[in-house]
Design a protein around this motif. Structure first.
Motif, PDB file in Angstrom:
ATOM      1  N   SER A 150       0.637  -1.184   0.088  1.00  0.00           N
ATOM      2  CA  SER A 150      -0.060  -0.032   0.206  1.00  0.00           C
ATOM      3  C   SER A 150       0.994   1.095  -0.109  1.00  0.00           C
ATOM      4  O   SER A 150       0.463   2.264  -0.878  1.00  0.00           O
ATOM      5  CB  SER A 150      -0.891   0.113   1.210  1.00  0.00           C
ATOM      6  N   GLU A 151       1.767   1.058   0.792  1.00  0.00           N
ATOM      7  CA  GLU A 151       2.950   2.361   0.875  1.00  0.00           C
ATOM      8  C   GLU A 151       3.501   2.461  -0.533  1.00  0.00           C
ATOM      9  O   GLU A 151       3.730   3.757  -0.975  1.00  0.00           O
ATOM     10  CB  GLU A 151       3.865   2.222   1.867  1.00  0.00           C
ATOM     11  N   LEU A 152       3.888   1.471  -1.241  1.00  0.00           N
ATOM     12  CA  LEU A 152       4.387   1.562  -2.578  1.00  0.00           C
ATOM     13  C   LEU A 152       3.581   2.153  -3.537  1.00  0.00           C
ATOM     14  O   LEU A 152       3.880   2.849  -4.471  1.00  0.00           O
ATOM     15  CB  LEU A 152       5.139   0.240  -3.157  1.00  0.00           C
ATOM     16  N   ALA A 153       2.156   1.851  -3.556  1.00  0.00           N
ATOM     17  CA  ALA A 153       1.220   2.248  -4.276  1.00  0.00           C
ATOM     18  C   ALA A 153       1.068   3.630  -4.211  1.00  0.00           C
ATOM     19  O   ALA A 153       0.914   4.464  -5.138  1.00  0.00           O
ATOM     20  CB  ALA A 153      -0.061   1.630  -4.078  1.00  0.00           C
ATOM     21  N   ASP A 154       1.084   4.248  -2.917  1.00  0.00           N
ATOM     22  CA  ASP A 154       1.056   5.707  -2.820  1.00  0.00           C
ATOM     23  C   ASP A 154       2.428   6.415  -3.202  1.00  0.00           C
ATOM     24  O   ASP A 154       2.148   7.461  -3.786  1.00  0.00           O
ATOM     25  CB  ASP A 154       0.873   6.016  -1.172  1.00  0.00           C
ATOM     26  N   ARG A 155       3.414   5.934  -3.003  1.00  0.00           N
ATOM     27  CA  ARG A 155       4.791   6.461  -3.278  1.00  0.00           C
ATOM     28  C   ARG A 155       4.917   6.628  -4.696  1.00  0.00           C
ATOM     29  O   ARG A 155       5.501   7.673  -5.443  1.00  0.00           O
ATOM     30  CB  ARG A 155       6.071   5.608  -2.676  1.00  0.00           C
ATOM     31  N   PHE A 156       4.755   5.386  -5.450  1.00  0.00           N
ATOM     32  CA  PHE A 156       4.999   5.532  -6.902  1.00  0.00           C
ATOM     33  C   PHE A 156       3.659   5.968  -7.785  1.00  0.00           C
ATOM     34  O   PHE A 156       3.585   5.725  -8.819  1.00  0.00           O
ATOM     35  CB  PHE A 156       5.380   4.158  -7.322  1.00  0.00           C
ATOM     36  N   SER A 157       2.484   6.325  -7.082  1.00  0.00           N
ATOM     37  CA  SER A 157       1.354   6.671  -7.745  1.00  0.00           C
ATOM     38  C   SER A 157       1.004   5.501  -8.695  1.00  0.00           C
ATOM     39  O   SER A 157       0.307   5.934  -9.975  1.00  0.00           O
ATOM     40  CB  SER A 157       1.390   8.093  -8.514  1.00  0.00           C
ATOM     41  N   LEU A 158       0.580   4.388  -8.167  1.00  0.00           N
ATOM     42  CA  LEU A 158       0.405   3.318  -9.064  1.00  0.00           C
ATOM     43  C   LEU A 158      -0.677   2.435  -8.226  1.00  0.00           C
ATOM     44  O   LEU A 158      -1.149   2.519  -7.094  1.00  0.00           O
ATOM     45  CB  LEU A 158       1.359   2.235  -9.073  1.00  0.00           C
ATOM     46  N   PRO A 159      -1.737   1.845  -9.128  1.00  0.00           N
ATOM     47  CA  PRO A 159      -2.850   1.091  -8.469  1.00  0.00           C
ATOM     48  C   PRO A 159      -2.197  -0.174  -7.637  1.00  0.00           C
ATOM     49  O   PRO A 159      -1.174  -0.678  -8.090  1.00  0.00           O
ATOM     50  CB  PRO A 159      -3.746   0.529  -9.680  1.00  0.00           C
ATOM     51  N   LEU A 160      -2.771  -0.502  -6.547  1.00  0.00           N
ATOM     52  CA  LEU A 160      -2.371  -1.507  -5.701  1.00  0.00           C
ATOM     53  C   LEU A 160      -2.187  -2.722  -6.149  1.00  0.00           C
ATOM     54  O   LEU A 160      -1.087  -3.554  -6.234  1.00  0.00           O
ATOM     55  CB  LEU A 160      -3.220  -1.741  -4.391  1.00  0.00           C
ATOM     56  N   GLY A 161      -3.072  -3.078  -7.294  1.00  0.00           N
ATOM     57  CA  GLY A 161      -2.809  -4.519  -8.101  1.00  0.00           C
ATOM     58  C   GLY A 161      -1.659  -4.218  -8.967  1.00  0.00           C
ATOM     59  O   GLY A 161      -1.076  -5.403  -9.223  1.00  0.00           O
ATOM     60  N   THR A 162      -1.294  -2.972  -9.594  1.00  0.00           N
ATOM     61  CA  THR A 162      -0.262  -3.081 -10.414  1.00  0.00           C
ATOM     62  C   THR A 162       1.153  -3.300  -9.873  1.00  0.00           C
ATOM     63  O   THR A 162       2.032  -4.028  -9.980  1.00  0.00           O
ATOM     64  CB  THR A 162      -0.225  -1.602 -11.060  1.00  0.00           C
ATOM     65  N   VAL A 163       1.054  -2.665  -8.369  1.00  0.00           N
ATOM     66  CA  VAL A 163       2.455  -2.870  -7.585  1.00  0.00           C
ATOM     67  C   VAL A 163       2.409  -4.257  -7.268  1.00  0.00           C
ATOM     68  O   VAL A 163       3.525  -5.044  -7.419  1.00  0.00           O
ATOM     69  CB  VAL A 163       2.195  -2.147  -6.126  1.00  0.00           C
ATOM     70  N   LYS A 164       1.458  -5.043  -6.713  1.00  0.00           N
ATOM     71  CA  LYS A 164       1.584  -6.541  -6.564  1.00  0.00           C
ATOM     72  C   LYS A 164       1.974  -7.391  -7.808  1.00  0.00           C
ATOM     73  O   LYS A 164       2.646  -8.436  -7.624  1.00  0.00           O
ATOM     74  CB  LYS A 164       0.195  -6.902  -6.209  1.00  0.00           C
ATOM     75  N   THR A 165       1.385  -7.218  -8.974  1.00  0.00           N
ATOM     76  CA  THR A 165       1.763  -7.678 -10.133  1.00  0.00           C
ATOM     77  C   THR A 165       3.270  -7.556 -10.733  1.00  0.00           C
ATOM     78  O   THR A 165       3.760  -8.448 -10.868  1.00  0.00           O
ATOM     79  CB  THR A 165       0.535  -7.317 -11.489  1.00  0.00           C
ATOM     80  N   ARG A 166       3.574  -6.342 -10.339  1.00  0.00           N
ATOM     81  CA  ARG A 166       5.039  -6.051 -10.980  1.00  0.00           C
ATOM     82  C   ARG A 166       6.036  -6.818  -9.842  1.00  0.00           C
ATOM     83  O   ARG A 166       7.083  -7.322 -10.350  1.00  0.00           O
ATOM     84  CB  ARG A 166       5.315  -4.512 -10.936  1.00  0.00           C
ATOM     85  N   ILE A 167       5.697  -6.771  -8.603  1.00  0.00           N
ATOM     86  CA  ILE A 167       6.589  -7.261  -7.757  1.00  0.00           C
ATOM     87  C   ILE A 167       6.677  -8.854  -7.903  1.00  0.00           C
ATOM     88  O   ILE A 167       7.701  -9.557  -8.031  1.00  0.00           O
ATOM     89  CB  ILE A 167       6.339  -7.012  -6.032  1.00  0.00           C
ATOM     90  N   ARG A 168       5.347  -9.320  -8.002  1.00  0.00           N
ATOM     91  CA  ARG A 168       5.306 -10.982  -8.322  1.00  0.00           C
ATOM     92  C   ARG A 168       5.930 -11.262  -9.514  1.00  0.00           C
ATOM     93  O   ARG A 168       6.805 -12.425  -9.579  1.00  0.00           O
ATOM     94  CB  ARG A 168       3.770 -11.375  -8.301  1.00  0.00           C
ATOM     95  N   THR A 169       5.813 -10.495 -10.758  1.00  0.00           N
ATOM     96  CA  THR A 169       6.336 -10.883 -11.929  1.00  0.00           C
ATOM     97  C   THR A 169       8.170 -10.712 -11.857  1.00  0.00           C
ATOM     98  O   THR A 169       8.654 -11.497 -12.312  1.00  0.00           O
ATOM     99  CB  THR A 169       5.932  -9.735 -13.157  1.00  0.00           C
ATOM    100  N   GLY A 170       8.476  -9.669 -11.295  1.00  0.00           N
ATOM    101  CA  GLY A 170       9.965  -9.554 -10.738  1.00  0.00           C
ATOM    102  C   GLY A 170      10.443 -10.698 -10.143  1.00  0.00           C
ATOM    103  O   GLY A 170      11.562 -11.136 -10.519  1.00  0.00           O
ATOM    104  N   LEU A 171       9.917 -11.029  -9.100  1.00  0.00           N
ATOM    105  CA  LEU A 171      10.254 -12.160  -8.334  1.00  0.00           C
ATOM    106  C   LEU A 171      10.279 -13.237  -8.967  1.00  0.00           C
ATOM    107  O   LEU A 171      11.357 -14.309  -8.786  1.00  0.00           O
ATOM    108  CB  LEU A 171       9.642 -12.270  -6.946  1.00  0.00           C
ATOM    109  N   ARG A 172       9.365 -13.620  -9.912  1.00  0.00           N
ATOM    110  CA  ARG A 172       9.396 -14.888 -10.753  1.00  0.00           C
ATOM    111  C   ARG A 172      10.588 -14.767 -11.681  1.00  0.00           C
ATOM    112  O   ARG A 172      11.335 -15.809 -11.813  1.00  0.00           O
ATOM    113  CB  ARG A 172       8.114 -14.972 -11.582  1.00  0.00           C
ATOM    114  N   ALA A 173      11.035 -13.731 -12.164  1.00  0.00           N
ATOM    115  CA  ALA A 173      12.038 -13.662 -13.117  1.00  0.00           C
ATOM    116  C   ALA A 173      13.494 -13.903 -12.251  1.00  0.00           C
ATOM    117  O   ALA A 173      14.378 -14.484 -12.830  1.00  0.00           O
ATOM    118  CB  ALA A 173      12.062 -12.328 -13.763  1.00  0.00           C
ATOM    119  N   VAL A 174      13.399 -13.206 -11.055  1.00  0.00           N
ATOM    120  CA  VAL A 174      14.782 -13.662 -10.277  1.00  0.00           C
ATOM    121  C   VAL A 174      14.656 -15.016  -9.878  1.00  0.00           C
ATOM    122  O   VAL A 174      15.888 -15.580  -9.755  1.00  0.00           O
ATOM    123  CB  VAL A 174      14.617 -12.716  -8.712  1.00  0.00           C
ATOM    124  N   ARG A 175      13.670 -15.647  -9.478  1.00  0.00           N
ATOM    125  CA  ARG A 175      13.679 -17.026  -9.288  1.00  0.00           C
ATOM    126  C   ARG A 175      14.177 -17.872 -10.703  1.00  0.00           C
ATOM    127  O   ARG A 175      15.020 -18.844 -10.356  1.00  0.00           O
ATOM    128  CB  ARG A 175      12.195 -17.746  -8.900  1.00  0.00           C
TER     129      ARG A 175
END
Length: 203
Positions: A168-193
């Protein structure tokens, strides 16, 4: 087989980083202006305000208290010599200090790993590496995987896992929808894995 650079293990509390208020940002900018004017008291005030957070971040990366203290001092030496490079358009002074600390810690980790590899090669040239990478190499692999991510994914992951921001804090800080924040983090972590699994398969 070598065991890697000596690492002092310590229990590290979760790193907490709240967004600074406008008044706090303005106060830090004023301190940086005084540092540029070569006021050593201003540097001391910045140290008192931010050293605990920066030390926690550095210690998370290096896992060695003595080296983390050295790197922390390097951060404030760089602050003293390069305060004029701070750009308010790129974030708060606290965020600027965090980036310096992170980069310094990663540079030290890379240097330690390089020194260890050189020492191991000179002392035992006939030995072949073991199947597992040292902890330092593992952390470097993770950093390489993060560096390969698109900035919009990497920034969110680093703020979430290095600085302790909630989604939620990231959504506010980056002016993004909460769902977008979660999707980008999930996609990034999958790529790291995927990156790390690929590295393990060739070792």
């Amino acid at each position: 087989m070598g065991v890697g650079p000596a690492i002092e293990y310590v229990k590290i509390p979760p790193l907490s980083f709240r967004l600074p208020t406008a008044d706090e940002v303005n106060a830090d900018v004023a301190l940086l202006d005084r540092v540029i004017a070569r006021d050593p008291n201003a540097l001391g005030e910045l140290y008192d305000k931010h050293s605990r957070l920066l030390f926690g971040l550095i210690l998370r990366i290096l896992r060695n208290r003595d080296e983390s203290e050295e790197v922390l001092q390097e951060v404030f030496v760089q602050t003293w010599t390069r305060a004029s490079t701070y750009n308010s358009a790129l974030g708060s002074p606290a965020g600027w200090l965090v980036r310096i600390a992170r980069n310094r810690a990663i540079d030290r980790l890379r240097a330690n790993t390089a020194r260890f590899r050189t020492s191991e090669a000179l002392s035992a040239p006939a030995k072949t590496p073991g199947p597992q990478a040292s902890l330092g190499e593992q952390r470097l692999d993770i950093q390489r995987a993060l560096d390969a991510l698109p900035p919009e994914q990497r920034d969110l992951i680093e703020h979430a896992y290095f600085l302790g921001f909630s989604h939620s804090e990231l959504a506010d800080r980056f002016s993004l929808p909460l769902g977008t924040v979660k999707t980008r983090i999930r996609t990034g972590l999958r790529a790291v894995r995927v990156h790390l699994e690929g590295r393990m398969s060739v070792q």
